[in-house]
Design a protein around this motif. Sequence first.
Motif, short mmCIF file in Angstrom:
data_model
loop_
_atom_site.label_atom_id
_atom_site.label_comp_id
_atom_site.label_asym_id
_atom_site.label_seq_id
_atom_site.Cartn_x
_atom_site.Cartn_y
_atom_site.Cartn_z
N PHE A 69 0.01 -5.98 -21.53
CA PHE A 69 0.79 -5.16 -20.80
C PHE A 69 1.17 -6.14 -19.65
CE2 PHE A 69 1.77 -1.99 -17.31
CZ PHE A 69 3.20 -1.95 -17.41
N VAL A 70 2.18 -6.90 -19.25
CA VAL A 70 2.45 -7.83 -18.34
C VAL A 70 3.39 -6.95 -17.23
CG1 VAL A 70 3.63 -9.85 -17.47
CG2 VAL A 70 2.49 -9.71 -19.72
N PHE A 71 2.85 -6.95 -15.95
CA PHE A 71 3.76 -6.22 -14.96
C PHE A 71 4.19 -7.15 -13.66
CE2 PHE A 71 4.37 -3.22 -11.18
CZ PHE A 71 5.37 -2.58 -11.80
N GLU A 72 5.54 -7.28 -13.45
CA GLU A 72 5.86 -8.20 -12.45
C GLU A 72 6.30 -7.32 -11.22
OE1 GLU A 72 9.24 -10.30 -14.04
OE2 GLU A 72 9.77 -11.37 -12.13
N GLY A 73 6.25 -7.63 -10.19
CA GLY A 73 6.87 -6.59 -8.96
C GLY A 73 5.85 -5.62 -8.60
N THR A 74 6.04 -5.12 -7.25
CA THR A 74 5.06 -3.98 -6.85
C THR A 74 5.33 -2.92 -7.76
OG1 THR A 74 6.85 -3.40 -5.22
CG2 THR A 74 5.26 -5.21 -4.60
N VAL A 75 4.17 -2.08 -7.26
CA VAL A 75 4.39 -0.51 -7.95
C VAL A 75 4.85 0.18 -6.63
CG1 VAL A 75 3.12 1.65 -8.35
CG2 VAL A 75 2.25 -0.65 -9.16
N VAL A 76 6.15 0.60 -6.51
CA VAL A 76 6.76 1.41 -5.71
C VAL A 76 6.31 2.81 -5.52
CG1 VAL A 76 9.23 1.86 -4.67
CG2 VAL A 76 8.71 -0.41 -5.57
N ASN A 77 5.96 3.06 -4.44
CA ASN A 77 5.70 4.56 -4.15
C ASN A 77 6.56 5.56 -3.39
OD1 ASN A 77 2.83 4.79 -5.37
ND2 ASN A 77 2.45 3.08 -4.19
N ALA A 78 7.43 4.74 -2.79
CA ALA A 78 8.35 5.67 -1.88
C ALA A 78 9.33 6.32 -2.62
CB ALA A 78 8.95 4.60 -0.87
N PRO A 79 9.80 7.37 -2.21
CA PRO A 79 9.46 7.95 -0.80
C PRO A 79 8.17 9.05 -0.92
CG PRO A 79 11.36 9.35 -1.59
CD PRO A 79 10.80 8.10 -2.77
N VAL A 108 -1.96 -8.04 -17.32
CA VAL A 108 -1.63 -8.93 -16.61
C VAL A 108 -0.76 -8.85 -15.55
CG1 VAL A 108 -1.17 -11.31 -16.88
CG2 VAL A 108 -2.31 -10.27 -18.67
N ALA A 109 -1.19 -9.18 -14.15
CA ALA A 109 -0.15 -9.06 -13.04
C ALA A 109 0.35 -10.31 -12.54
CB ALA A 109 -0.85 -8.76 -11.93
N ILE A 110 1.62 -10.53 -12.76
CA ILE A 110 2.25 -11.89 -12.56
C ILE A 110 3.08 -11.70 -11.27
CG2 ILE A 110 4.14 -13.31 -13.53
CD1 ILE A 110 1.81 -13.17 -15.43
N GLY A 111 2.71 -12.88 -10.42
CA GLY A 111 3.42 -13.09 -9.17
C GLY A 111 2.60 -12.13 -8.06
N ASP A 112 3.14 -12.87 -6.89
CA ASP A 112 2.19 -12.11 -5.78
C ASP A 112 2.54 -10.52 -5.63
OD1 ASP A 112 1.30 -14.46 -4.86
OD2 ASP A 112 2.60 -14.83 -3.03
N CYS A 113 3.93 -10.13 -5.96
CA CYS A 113 3.99 -8.89 -5.60
C CYS A 113 3.08 -7.71 -6.57
CB CYS A 113 5.55 -8.47 -6.00
SG CYS A 113 6.53 -9.40 -4.84
N ALA A 114 2.90 -8.16 -7.94
CA ALA A 114 2.12 -7.37 -8.70
C ALA A 114 0.66 -7.67 -8.38
CB ALA A 114 2.27 -7.97 -10.02
N THR A 115 0.19 -8.99 -7.97
CA THR A 115 -1.11 -9.03 -7.59
C THR A 115 -1.41 -8.29 -6.23
OG1 THR A 115 -0.52 -11.19 -6.68
CG2 THR A 115 -1.21 -11.13 -9.03
N TRP A 116 -0.97 -8.78 -5.16
CA TRP A 116 -1.40 -8.33 -3.72
C TRP A 116 -0.23 -7.50 -3.05
CZ3 TRP A 116 -5.18 -10.91 -5.50
CH2 TRP A 116 -5.17 -12.42 -5.89
N GLY A 117 0.83 -7.40 -3.69
CA GLY A 117 2.10 -6.66 -2.92
C GLY A 117 3.03 -7.44 -2.51
N SER A 129 4.99 -0.17 -1.10
CA SER A 129 4.63 -0.94 -2.22
C SER A 129 2.98 -1.46 -2.61
CB SER A 129 5.18 -2.36 -2.14
OG SER A 129 6.83 -2.19 -2.60
N GLN A 130 2.56 -1.36 -3.50
CA GLN A 130 1.07 -1.60 -3.86
C GLN A 130 1.14 -2.83 -4.88
OE1 GLN A 130 -0.13 2.02 -4.70
NE2 GLN A 130 -1.99 1.81 -3.50
N GLY A 131 0.10 -3.78 -5.24
CA GLY A 131 -0.10 -4.43 -6.20
C GLY A 131 -0.74 -3.43 -7.10
N LEU A 132 -1.10 -4.11 -8.33
CA LEU A 132 -1.61 -3.28 -9.34
C LEU A 132 -3.09 -2.81 -8.95
CD1 LEU A 132 -0.63 -4.63 -12.78
CD2 LEU A 132 -0.12 -2.59 -11.78
#
Length: 320
Positions: A69-79, A108-117, A129-132
């Motif tokens: 499972f590859v994830f790109e981008g942040t996990v968005v929690n808002a609102p 696998v987290a790809i890119g800064d958004c998925a890794t660190w936010g 937003s959060q990383g994975l």
Amino acid sequence: MANLLWLQGGACSGNTMSFLNAEEPSACDLVTDFGINILWHPSLGVELGDNMKKILRDCVSGATPLDIFVFEGTVVNAPNGTGEWNRFAGRPMKEWVRELSKAAQFVVAIGDCATWGGIPATAPNPSESQGLQFLKRDYGGFLGKGWKAKSGLPVINIPGCPAHPDWITQIVVAVATGRAGDIALDDLQRPKTFFSSFTQTGCTRNMHFAYKVSATEFGQRKGCLFYDLGCRGPMTHSPCNRILWNRQSSKTRSGMPCLGCTEPEFPFFDLAPGTVFKTQTVMGVPKDMPLGVDKKGYMALTSAAKNAAPAWAEQDIFVV
């Protein structure tokens, strides 16, 4: 055959664009040479609507084994923690992420958004937003500290803005072909094979760094970019000068300072306006030092090196 599913959260699609430019191996090689079955990808998948939802549900239920499972981008929690700002296939994306991560052998987290936010998680972070698994340098990500995939590995973090395409495909091939045991991760869960060295490793300007000959403008073919232009190459873990971009160059080789985009602190939003490309100094000594170098040693070394610099150190160099 290994089944791969790729989803995007809060993202600009930059890592997808990077992935599609991979060459060693290419995205096509993943399918034709390494037997990877791409179940769905935001730019490659053809299924829509109910057919798309069925793919996701089958992965969650186990009817279709999900290997990667590859994830790109942040996990968005808002609102307010609901995730409603980023809905996908009929529900908040974060709900798919939690269930698919639980079902997958590898995540696998790809890119800064998925890794660190990344940039979306920069304060005040209105998208929540959060990383994975991380939020910046700490375990404050969506899946939480201690989370592991079925394989026993935590989220494999491949940072970068974007991540280099060959870092992505080489890790995907490694886990798809049963060589996950060869992947050693550092304390930020980055593959050591890529992130043990620094951007400075292999930089064609290292001789200028050693003799403290400074570049003062972008694009200059001589001089080190660290002393005046804010280059973070000596402090950034990445192989950008070992695994070249488009097989031929890098930021520093083309006269552009390294921005440190593989580190959790990127985009260094705490810098004062107008100082991103200007080295911050205290009493003439850079505020951020190369890792492992203390200020006293730095002052002694650079003073001697500058006095000993040969004439050719001031000449233009040929870079690609």
